[in-house]
Design a protein around this motif. Sequence first.
Motif, PDB file in Angstrom:
ATOM      1  N   ARG A 152       0.863  -1.188   0.000  1.00  0.00           N
ATOM      2  CA  ARG A 152       0.000   0.000   0.000  1.00  0.00           C
ATOM      3  C   ARG A 152       0.895   1.232   0.000  1.00  0.00           C
ATOM      4  NH1 ARG A 152      -1.735  -3.375   3.908  1.00  0.00           N
ATOM      5  NH2 ARG A 152      -0.967  -1.995   5.557  1.00  0.00           N
ATOM      6  N   ILE A 153       0.959   1.909  -1.135  1.00  0.00           N
ATOM      7  CA  ILE A 153       1.879   3.024  -1.336  1.00  0.00           C
ATOM      8  C   ILE A 153       1.188   4.349  -1.052  1.00  0.00           C
ATOM      9  CG2 ILE A 153       3.352   4.209  -3.011  1.00  0.00           C
ATOM     10  CD1 ILE A 153       3.534   1.546  -4.536  1.00  0.00           C
ATOM     11  N   GLN A 154       1.871   5.195  -0.304  1.00  0.00           N
ATOM     12  CA  GLN A 154       1.371   6.553  -0.049  1.00  0.00           C
ATOM     13  C   GLN A 154       2.461   7.549  -0.415  1.00  0.00           C
ATOM     14  OE1 GLN A 154      -0.567   7.188   3.716  1.00  0.00           O
ATOM     15  NE2 GLN A 154      -0.263   9.396   3.662  1.00  0.00           N
ATOM     16  N   THR A 155       2.076   8.559  -1.181  1.00  0.00           N
ATOM     17  CA  THR A 155       3.006   9.599  -1.596  1.00  0.00           C
ATOM     18  C   THR A 155       2.906  10.791  -0.655  1.00  0.00           C
ATOM     19  OG1 THR A 155       2.648   8.896  -3.881  1.00  0.00           O
ATOM     20  CG2 THR A 155       3.769  10.988  -3.551  1.00  0.00           C
ATOM     21  N   GLU A 156       4.055  11.276  -0.175  1.00  0.00           N
ATOM     22  CA  GLU A 156       4.084  12.414   0.741  1.00  0.00           C
ATOM     23  C   GLU A 156       5.087  13.445   0.235  1.00  0.00           C
ATOM     24  OE1 GLU A 156       3.806  11.886   4.870  1.00  0.00           O
ATOM     25  OE2 GLU A 156       3.242   9.770   4.767  1.00  0.00           O
ATOM     26  N   PHE A 157       4.830  14.714   0.582  1.00  0.00           N
ATOM     27  CA  PHE A 157       5.651  15.793   0.039  1.00  0.00           C
ATOM     28  C   PHE A 157       6.135  16.736   1.127  1.00  0.00           C
ATOM     29  CE2 PHE A 157       2.750  14.363  -3.220  1.00  0.00           C
ATOM     30  CZ  PHE A 157       3.596  14.160  -4.292  1.00  0.00           C
ATOM     31  N   GLY A 158       7.391  17.151   0.989  1.00  0.00           N
ATOM     32  CA  GLY A 158       7.935  18.165   1.868  1.00  0.00           C
ATOM     33  C   GLY A 158       7.363  19.522   1.513  1.00  0.00           C
ATOM     34  N   PRO A 159       7.423  20.474   2.429  1.00  0.00           N
ATOM     35  CA  PRO A 159       6.849  21.806   2.189  1.00  0.00           C
ATOM     36  C   PRO A 159       7.439  22.539   0.991  1.00  0.00           C
ATOM     37  CG  PRO A 159       7.275  21.476   4.531  1.00  0.00           C
ATOM     38  CD  PRO A 159       7.902  20.311   3.814  1.00  0.00           C
ATOM     39  N   SER A 160       8.655  22.228   0.575  1.00  0.00           N
ATOM     40  CA  SER A 160       9.282  22.982  -0.507  1.00  0.00           C
ATOM     41  C   SER A 160       8.838  22.528  -1.897  1.00  0.00           C
ATOM     42  CB  SER A 160      10.806  22.882  -0.415  1.00  0.00           C
ATOM     43  OG  SER A 160      11.256  21.584  -0.770  1.00  0.00           O
ATOM     44  N   VAL A 161       7.995  21.494  -1.971  1.00  0.00           N
ATOM     45  CA  VAL A 161       7.546  20.975  -3.262  1.00  0.00           C
ATOM     46  C   VAL A 161       6.312  21.752  -3.721  1.00  0.00           C
ATOM     47  CG1 VAL A 161       6.836  18.939  -4.566  1.00  0.00           C
ATOM     48  CG2 VAL A 161       8.420  18.701  -2.633  1.00  0.00           C
ATOM     49  N   LEU A 162       6.387  22.335  -4.899  1.00  0.00           N
ATOM     50  CA  LEU A 162       5.273  23.097  -5.449  1.00  0.00           C
ATOM     51  C   LEU A 162       4.001  22.250  -5.545  1.00  0.00           C
ATOM     52  CD1 LEU A 162       6.988  25.043  -8.369  1.00  0.00           C
ATOM     53  CD2 LEU A 162       5.579  26.099  -6.576  1.00  0.00           C
TER      54      LEU A 162
ATOM     55  N   VAL B 231      -2.675   4.473  -1.676  1.00  0.00           N
ATOM     56  CA  VAL B 231      -3.676   4.748  -0.645  1.00  0.00           C
ATOM     57  C   VAL B 231      -3.411   6.114  -0.021  1.00  0.00           C
ATOM     58  CG1 VAL B 231      -3.962   2.288  -0.131  1.00  0.00           C
ATOM     59  CG2 VAL B 231      -2.287   3.637   1.156  1.00  0.00           C
ATOM     60  N   SER B 232      -4.367   6.600   0.739  1.00  0.00           N
ATOM     61  CA  SER B 232      -4.205   7.856   1.469  1.00  0.00           C
ATOM     62  C   SER B 232      -4.087   7.627   2.970  1.00  0.00           C
ATOM     63  CB  SER B 232      -5.388   8.785   1.174  1.00  0.00           C
ATOM     64  OG  SER B 232      -6.611   8.168   1.545  1.00  0.00           O
ATOM     65  N   ARG B 233      -4.201   6.390   3.418  1.00  0.00           N
ATOM     66  CA  ARG B 233      -4.046   6.055   4.838  1.00  0.00           C
ATOM     67  C   ARG B 233      -3.672   4.582   4.954  1.00  0.00           C
ATOM     68  NH1 ARG B 233      -9.769   6.364   7.812  1.00  0.00           N
ATOM     69  NH2 ARG B 233      -8.482   5.281   9.356  1.00  0.00           N
ATOM     70  N   ASN B 234      -3.114   4.227   6.118  1.00  0.00           N
ATOM     71  CA  ASN B 234      -2.718   2.845   6.404  1.00  0.00           C
ATOM     72  C   ASN B 234      -1.729   2.297   5.363  1.00  0.00           C
ATOM     73  OD1 ASN B 234      -4.414   2.738   8.688  1.00  0.00           O
ATOM     74  ND2 ASN B 234      -6.161   2.182   7.404  1.00  0.00           N
ATOM     75  N   ALA B 235      -0.810   3.142   4.919  1.00  0.00           N
ATOM     76  CA  ALA B 235       0.193   2.708   3.956  1.00  0.00           C
ATOM     77  C   ALA B 235       1.297   1.914   4.651  1.00  0.00           C
ATOM     78  CB  ALA B 235       0.795   3.921   3.259  1.00  0.00           C
ATOM     79  N   ASN B 236       1.971   1.057   3.882  1.00  0.00           N
ATOM     80  CA  ASN B 236       3.170   0.385   4.396  1.00  0.00           C
ATOM     81  C   ASN B 236       4.385   0.654   3.503  1.00  0.00           C
ATOM     82  OD1 ASN B 236       2.461  -1.258   2.226  1.00  0.00           O
ATOM     83  ND2 ASN B 236       1.804  -2.967   3.515  1.00  0.00           N
ATOM     84  N   PHE B 237       4.193   1.461   2.447  1.00  0.00           N
ATOM     85  CA  PHE B 237       5.295   1.875   1.576  1.00  0.00           C
ATOM     86  C   PHE B 237       5.104   3.374   1.333  1.00  0.00           C
ATOM     87  CE2 PHE B 237       8.168   0.039  -1.955  1.00  0.00           C
ATOM     88  CZ  PHE B 237       8.844   1.231  -2.117  1.00  0.00           C
ATOM     89  N   HIS B 238       5.933   4.175   1.996  1.00  0.00           N
ATOM     90  CA  HIS B 238       5.813   5.636   1.899  1.00  0.00           C
ATOM     91  C   HIS B 238       6.874   6.166   0.942  1.00  0.00           C
ATOM     92  CE1 HIS B 238       2.936   6.380   5.242  1.00  0.00           C
ATOM     93  NE2 HIS B 238       3.375   5.188   5.605  1.00  0.00           N
ATOM     94  N   VAL B 239       6.446   6.981  -0.011  1.00  0.00           N
ATOM     95  CA  VAL B 239       7.356   7.603  -0.969  1.00  0.00           C
ATOM     96  C   VAL B 239       7.366   9.103  -0.696  1.00  0.00           C
ATOM     97  CG1 VAL B 239       7.901   7.995  -3.386  1.00  0.00           C
ATOM     98  CG2 VAL B 239       6.852   5.822  -2.679  1.00  0.00           C
TER      99      VAL B 239
END
Length: 306
Positions: free
Chosen positions: A114-124, A153-161
């Motif tokens: 279950r992949i979830q994509t996350e972004f740091g604040p500096s990403v447009l 997915v947007s929650r309960n991920a086990n692979f965070h990118v």
Amino acid sequence: MAAFLALANCDETLTSSIAPQARAAPVSVAANAYVPPSAASQDLARFYQRVERDLLVRGLLRTDGGGPDTPYDAQDLARNFEAIAFYSEYPTQNVSIGSRQTDGQLSRWSGPVRIQTEFGPSVLPAVREQDAERVQSFATRLGRLTDHPISVVSRNANFHVFFAGKDDSTYVVSRLKQLIPNISQASLDLVANPRSNFDCFVFASATTASPYKYVRAVALIRAELTDLVRRSCIHEEIAQGLGLSNDSPAARPSIFNDDDEFALLTSHDEKLLTMLYDKRLEPGVTVDQARPIVHVIARELMGQPL
């Protein structure tokens, strides 16, 4: 490009294959709203632009997936699969004490990814949307190739990118502490201060009880990278996080080769992923035990007689 997979065989503990650098002084974690990148981050982005231009001038970072100039047969495919799926890129440099050596044995996910994509604040915001769409599309492709449940997915991920820049280390470290409360300090140090020659990297972890079955992974892709190299990192890091954990100079056409000839997953690499999740191979099987089966699967995929 530099990428690595660090395997952890202690419960929910991620380890790194690279020695940590000095940790940055803690500062307050900003909310995940857009914050323009600093001058240092912009300088790094310009550096990556120069690197990409140099690679393209030399005919590297190909996106054609290979062609008549890159032939391979079942024997090549089997040989490359053994080198890439059964061994780790940095097998003897884990910084965590007590991690087990898994070289020579197959590791992969047994449960849904279950992949979830996350972004740091500096990403447009516009770039966030584009990167998220690319991860979604690639996850769908990987699920089709492996016949394994892989979803975004947007929650309960086990692979965070994570897509994060030079300015976002505090945010990423804070999130990792939330996601993995017992994450090692060495792993946090690496994320807080990644070496400049690492465009992207991935951590994967198993448990002590099942050391060859991944249960969690975290990938970090630098926000300062050019568009093509970001796409390349999506392909390589997620695929490595599924279990293709090594690089081989003999693998061609392939992204699992440190020569940067190919930027995106090739037809050869697609076959490696199909082999990795073939039900005739089990997590923990040794390379010697698997070799006869690997050669059969490779011939099937290449349409060569058994």
